[in-house]
Design a protein around this motif. Structure first.
Motif, PDB file in Angstrom:
ATOM      1  N   SER A  98       0.849  -1.194   0.000  1.00  0.00           N
ATOM      2  CA  SER A  98       0.000   0.000   0.000  1.00  0.00           C
ATOM      3  C   SER A  98       0.881   1.238   0.000  1.00  0.00           C
ATOM      4  N   TRP A  99       0.303   2.327  -0.505  1.00  0.00           N
ATOM      5  CA  TRP A  99       0.923   3.644  -0.399  1.00  0.00           C
ATOM      6  C   TRP A  99       0.370   4.306   0.859  1.00  0.00           C
ATOM      7  N   VAL A 100       1.249   4.600   1.827  1.00  0.00           N
ATOM      8  CA  VAL A 100       0.852   5.123   3.129  1.00  0.00           C
ATOM      9  C   VAL A 100       1.567   6.454   3.358  1.00  0.00           C
ATOM     10  N   ALA A 101       0.813   7.461   3.796  1.00  0.00           N
ATOM     11  CA  ALA A 101       1.392   8.792   4.016  1.00  0.00           C
ATOM     12  C   ALA A 101       2.522   8.725   5.042  1.00  0.00           C
ATOM     13  N   ASP A 102       3.600   9.422   4.762  1.00  0.00           N
ATOM     14  CA  ASP A 102       4.710   9.542   5.695  1.00  0.00           C
ATOM     15  C   ASP A 102       4.387  10.682   6.659  1.00  0.00           C
ATOM     16  N   PRO A 103       4.027  10.369   7.919  1.00  0.00           N
ATOM     17  CA  PRO A 103       3.610  11.447   8.837  1.00  0.00           C
ATOM     18  C   PRO A 103       4.733  12.405   9.181  1.00  0.00           C
ATOM     19  N   GLY A 104       5.967  11.967   9.054  1.00  0.00           N
ATOM     20  CA  GLY A 104       7.090  12.839   9.379  1.00  0.00           C
ATOM     21  C   GLY A 104       7.864  13.254   8.144  1.00  0.00           C
ATOM     22  N   PHE A 105       7.143  13.441   7.042  1.00  0.00           N
ATOM     23  CA  PHE A 105       7.827  13.776   5.793  1.00  0.00           C
ATOM     24  C   PHE A 105       8.699  15.021   5.971  1.00  0.00           C
ATOM     25  N   ASP A 106       9.949  14.897   5.562  1.00  0.00           N
ATOM     26  CA  ASP A 106      10.916  15.991   5.707  1.00  0.00           C
ATOM     27  C   ASP A 106      11.688  16.105   4.396  1.00  0.00           C
ATOM     28  N   LEU A 107      11.521  17.230   3.722  1.00  0.00           N
ATOM     29  CA  LEU A 107      12.170  17.421   2.436  1.00  0.00           C
ATOM     30  C   LEU A 107      13.692  17.355   2.568  1.00  0.00           C
ATOM     31  N   ALA A 108      14.208  17.746   3.731  1.00  0.00           N
ATOM     32  CA  ALA A 108      15.659  17.753   3.919  1.00  0.00           C
ATOM     33  C   ALA A 108      16.256  16.352   3.822  1.00  0.00           C
ATOM     34  N   HIS A 109      15.449  15.337   4.074  1.00  0.00           N
ATOM     35  CA  HIS A 109      15.960  13.974   3.927  1.00  0.00           C
ATOM     36  C   HIS A 109      16.058  13.570   2.462  1.00  0.00           C
ATOM     37  N   HIS A 110      15.227  14.153   1.629  1.00  0.00           N
ATOM     38  CA  HIS A 110      15.142  13.727   0.233  1.00  0.00           C
ATOM     39  C   HIS A 110      15.961  14.605  -0.717  1.00  0.00           C
ATOM     40  N   VAL A 111      16.352  15.773  -0.280  1.00  0.00           N
ATOM     41  CA  VAL A 111      17.221  16.639  -1.084  1.00  0.00           C
ATOM     42  C   VAL A 111      18.439  16.933  -0.230  1.00  0.00           C
ATOM     43  N   ARG A 139      20.590   1.152  -1.505  1.00  0.00           N
ATOM     44  CA  ARG A 139      19.141   1.041  -1.363  1.00  0.00           C
ATOM     45  C   ARG A 139      18.547   2.342  -0.830  1.00  0.00           C
ATOM     46  N   LEU A 140      17.387   2.681  -1.329  1.00  0.00           N
ATOM     47  CA  LEU A 140      16.632   3.790  -0.773  1.00  0.00           C
ATOM     48  C   LEU A 140      16.000   3.353   0.544  1.00  0.00           C
ATOM     49  N   ASP A 141      15.794   4.293   1.439  1.00  0.00           N
ATOM     50  CA  ASP A 141      15.254   4.021   2.771  1.00  0.00           C
ATOM     51  C   ASP A 141      13.786   3.614   2.665  1.00  0.00           C
ATOM     52  N   ARG A 142      13.477   2.357   2.986  1.00  0.00           N
ATOM     53  CA  ARG A 142      12.107   1.857   2.874  1.00  0.00           C
ATOM     54  C   ARG A 142      11.162   2.495   3.900  1.00  0.00           C
ATOM     55  N   ALA A 143      11.709   3.132   4.937  1.00  0.00           N
ATOM     56  CA  ALA A 143      10.863   3.775   5.946  1.00  0.00           C
ATOM     57  C   ALA A 143      10.393   5.150   5.496  1.00  0.00           C
ATOM     58  N   ARG A 144      10.831   5.606   4.326  1.00  0.00           N
ATOM     59  CA  ARG A 144      10.471   6.919   3.808  1.00  0.00           C
ATOM     60  C   ARG A 144      10.028   6.784   2.356  1.00  0.00           C
ATOM     61  N   PRO A 145       9.440   7.841   1.787  1.00  0.00           N
ATOM     62  CA  PRO A 145       9.159   7.804   0.345  1.00  0.00           C
ATOM     63  C   PRO A 145      10.417   7.471  -0.446  1.00  0.00           C
ATOM     64  N   LEU A 146      10.244   6.673  -1.486  1.00  0.00           N
ATOM     65  CA  LEU A 146      11.384   6.038  -2.156  1.00  0.00           C
ATOM     66  C   LEU A 146      11.969   6.915  -3.266  1.00  0.00           C
ATOM     67  N   TRP A 147      12.509   8.049  -2.882  1.00  0.00           N
ATOM     68  CA  TRP A 147      13.215   8.903  -3.828  1.00  0.00           C
ATOM     69  C   TRP A 147      14.192   9.787  -3.070  1.00  0.00           C
ATOM     70  N   ARG A 148      15.258  10.219  -3.786  1.00  0.00           N
ATOM     71  CA  ARG A 148      16.245  11.101  -3.170  1.00  0.00           C
ATOM     72  C   ARG A 148      17.051  11.804  -4.261  1.00  0.00           C
ATOM     73  N   PHE A 149      17.296  13.100  -4.061  1.00  0.00           N
ATOM     74  CA  PHE A 149      18.097  13.893  -4.986  1.00  0.00           C
ATOM     75  C   PHE A 149      19.366  14.338  -4.268  1.00  0.00           C
ATOM     76  N   HIS A 150      20.491  14.261  -4.971  1.00  0.00           N
ATOM     77  CA  HIS A 150      21.796  14.614  -4.407  1.00  0.00           C
ATOM     78  C   HIS A 150      22.351  15.789  -5.207  1.00  0.00           C
ATOM     79  N   LEU A 151      22.439  16.946  -4.577  1.00  0.00           N
ATOM     80  CA  LEU A 151      22.884  18.163  -5.260  1.00  0.00           C
ATOM     81  C   LEU A 151      24.365  18.403  -4.999  1.00  0.00           C
ATOM     82  N   ILE A 152      25.125  18.525  -6.065  1.00  0.00           N
ATOM     83  CA  ILE A 152      26.534  18.914  -5.996  1.00  0.00           C
ATOM     84  C   ILE A 152      26.590  20.353  -6.484  1.00  0.00           C
TER      85      ILE A 152
END
Length: 522
Positions: A98-111, A139-152
């Motif tokens: 299932s797709w379940v909302a991440d109650p502690g969604f934090d953009l800083a983890h994904h960017v 591996r992407l963190d399964r406890a969070r939404p499965l995406w991440r951007f790495h800015l150089i």
């Protein structure tokens, strides 16, 4: 007589305390999307991760001038995370996910910010390639939404221009490449939801297999295939005991009857799957080149400078072939030259590449999820004559027109993620024996895009390989050029740059032969 003067604090009686009003809770910064059941096809991709290959799409952007972290976060906050899927976690259970909302969604983890190791001038691209390869195996963190951007933020390209680079990682269960390209394009300056195929300019429509397989074969079967996979998953859920509990709804007798019917439906579907598996298994095993074998899970990536698109188009028009034919022929030649440089005899050899084919219906709204099939294409890597090889690629592309194998591969690959692990490994093992590479060819915008005020100079991406397939090839036309990228398993090909370095010479040979042909006075 001493007169006592009361202090002001003593003269005033404390005012009675008023009950505090409860303050309304601040609304969450990101609204929580509703939970929803994941489709069976997307569940398949979620479960297909293994030690050798992770099911994540990985890309890299090169920008000039540079962009700042705060600006990138603001842009992503106003675009990407408005899609519910990018604020939801993928949660598995006994019968699916299932797709379940991440109650502690934090953009800083994904960017996140990154810095490349210090390298000599001119070697920055190698450092960037090494970091892309390293992230492709994480591996992407399964406890969070499965995406991440790495800015150089500070990156100097091969042309000596200082700018930035961004590495993008997204799990395949979120969406296929077509949808994700549309989503990421909404992030660019002036970006909007992408135009649907019906509104796309004709010269931007995928050519070759991607055009006619969709038009003549796969589109009519798309919804049927997806419904069949969903029915399979639903039947499995019922057979695993998810009948109506006692005392709720229909009685036990009706529940047993429903379970039997579901089991029969599932049996019919499994029989069809077995039939399709046999058809795919009858394909001969792929050539036993050094590009096949047991993958180790450590990735290597490489890409080349863009080849001018107008030159490719001119050669294709002169020889009566599609752009797709020319590009795939050059890639086949590059693979053959690489293997010969390793001491291998490739005379008469061919390797099979699975080409993803878009199955999305023409509709006004952008849907995430996975809607694509796989077309098996044999690449004649042993043909030395570039024109002969080009026409053989064109012939084989045309031969695929009446084949049902793309649909079979789609069904088998999706169902594999829903079966018990031993059965899944067996099916993917069959797939791996028949395949050397996954190869994508995506037409992008003609003009270069801008992101946070900078120009997106180059863009490259790779789709994942399944099982033990150790070679991925990406061909992307963008901004007036065509760029080739390769991702390999280091146990099978430790130096993919040597493959990439053969692409431009192969095209140069084809162009030279084309110029030497008689043109009836033109």
């Amino acid at each position: 007589m001493v007169t006592r003067v009361a202090s002001p604090s003593a003269a005033r009686k404390p005012a009675p305390r008023r009950p505090k009003k409860s303050m309304p809770a601040a609304p969450p910064r990101y609204p929580h999307p509703p939970d929803e059941r994941m489709s069976k096809v997307d569940t398949a991709w979620l479960r297909m991760d293994n030690q050798a290959n992770l099911m994540q799409i990985i890309g890299v952007w090169q920008l000039a001038p540079g962009v700042k972290y705060a600006a990138v976060c603001e842009r992503i906050e106003n675009t990407l995370v408005r899609y519910d899927r990018f604020r939801q976690c993928a949660v598995q259970d006994a019968t699916g996910a299932s797709w379940v909302a991440d109650p502690g969604f934090d953009l800083a983890h994904h960017v996140v910010r990154e810095k490349l190791p210090r390298s000599a001038s001119g070697d920055e691209q190698r450092a960037l390639q090494d970091r892309v390869a390293e992230l492709a195996g994480q591996r992407l963190d399964r406890a969070r939404p499965l995406w991440r951007f790495h800015l150089i933020e500070d990156y100097t390209g091969p042309d000596g221009v200082r700018g930035s680079a961004m590495i993008l990682r997204l799990h395949h269960c979120i969406a296929d490449g077509v949808a994700l390209i549309g989503v990421t394009l909404s992030m660019v300056d002036g970006g909007a939801p992408p135009a649907e195929p019906a509104a796309t300019a004709q010269d931007a429509v995928p050519q070759g297999a991607q055009a006619w397989v969709v038009e003549t074969l796969l589109n009519p079967f798309t919804h049927l295939a997806v419904k069949a996979l969903d029915a399979l998953g639903d039947g499995a859920a019922r057979s695993l005991g998810r009948l109506n509990p006692a005392g709720q709804g229909p009685g036990l007798e009706q529940g047993v009857e429903a379970g039997v019917k579901a089991s029969l439906d599932m049996a019919r579907l499994l029989l069809q799957v077995a039939t399709d598996s046999a058809a795919l298994a009858l394909m001969p095993d792929d050539s036993p080149t050094r590009l096949k074998g047991k993958s180790g899970g450590i990735k290597k990536v490489a890409w080349c400078p863009p080849i001018p698109l107008d030159e490719v188009r001119a050669v294709a028009k002169a020889l009566g072939c599609s752009l797709n034919d020319v590009l795939l022929s050059c890639m086949a030649g590059a693979l053959g030259e690489y293997l010969k440089s390793q001491g291998d005899d490739v005379a008469g050899q061919e390797i099979r590449a699975m080409v993803p084919v878009n199955l999305r219906p023409q509709e006004p709204s952008l849907r995430l999820g996975n809607h694509f099939g796989l077309a098996p294409l044999l690449l004649p890597i042993g043909m030395v004559n570039p024109v002969e090889r080009l026409y053989e690629v064109r012939r084989r592309m045309a031969a695929l027109k009446g084949s049902y194998q793309p649909l079979l591969a789609f069904g088998l690959l999706a169902v594999a993620g829903l079966l018990p692990k031993p059965a899944q490994d067996m099916m993917l093992g069959i797939f791996s024996k028949k395949t050397t590479a996954v190869m994508t060819n995506v037409p992008g915008p003609r003009e270069k895009l801008r992101f946070c005020g900078a120009t997106l100079e180059q863009s490259m991406f790779w789709v994942p390989q399944s099982g033990d397939v150790g070679l991925g090839v990406s061909i992307l036309s963008y901004g007036g050029g065509v760029q080739f990228g390769v991702i390999t398993d280091s146990a099978l090909c430790p130096e993919p740059q040597r493959i990439i370095d053969e692409v431009a010479p192969e095209f140069a040979r084809l162009a030279m032969v084309t110029l030497m042909l008689p043109w009836d006075g033109e």
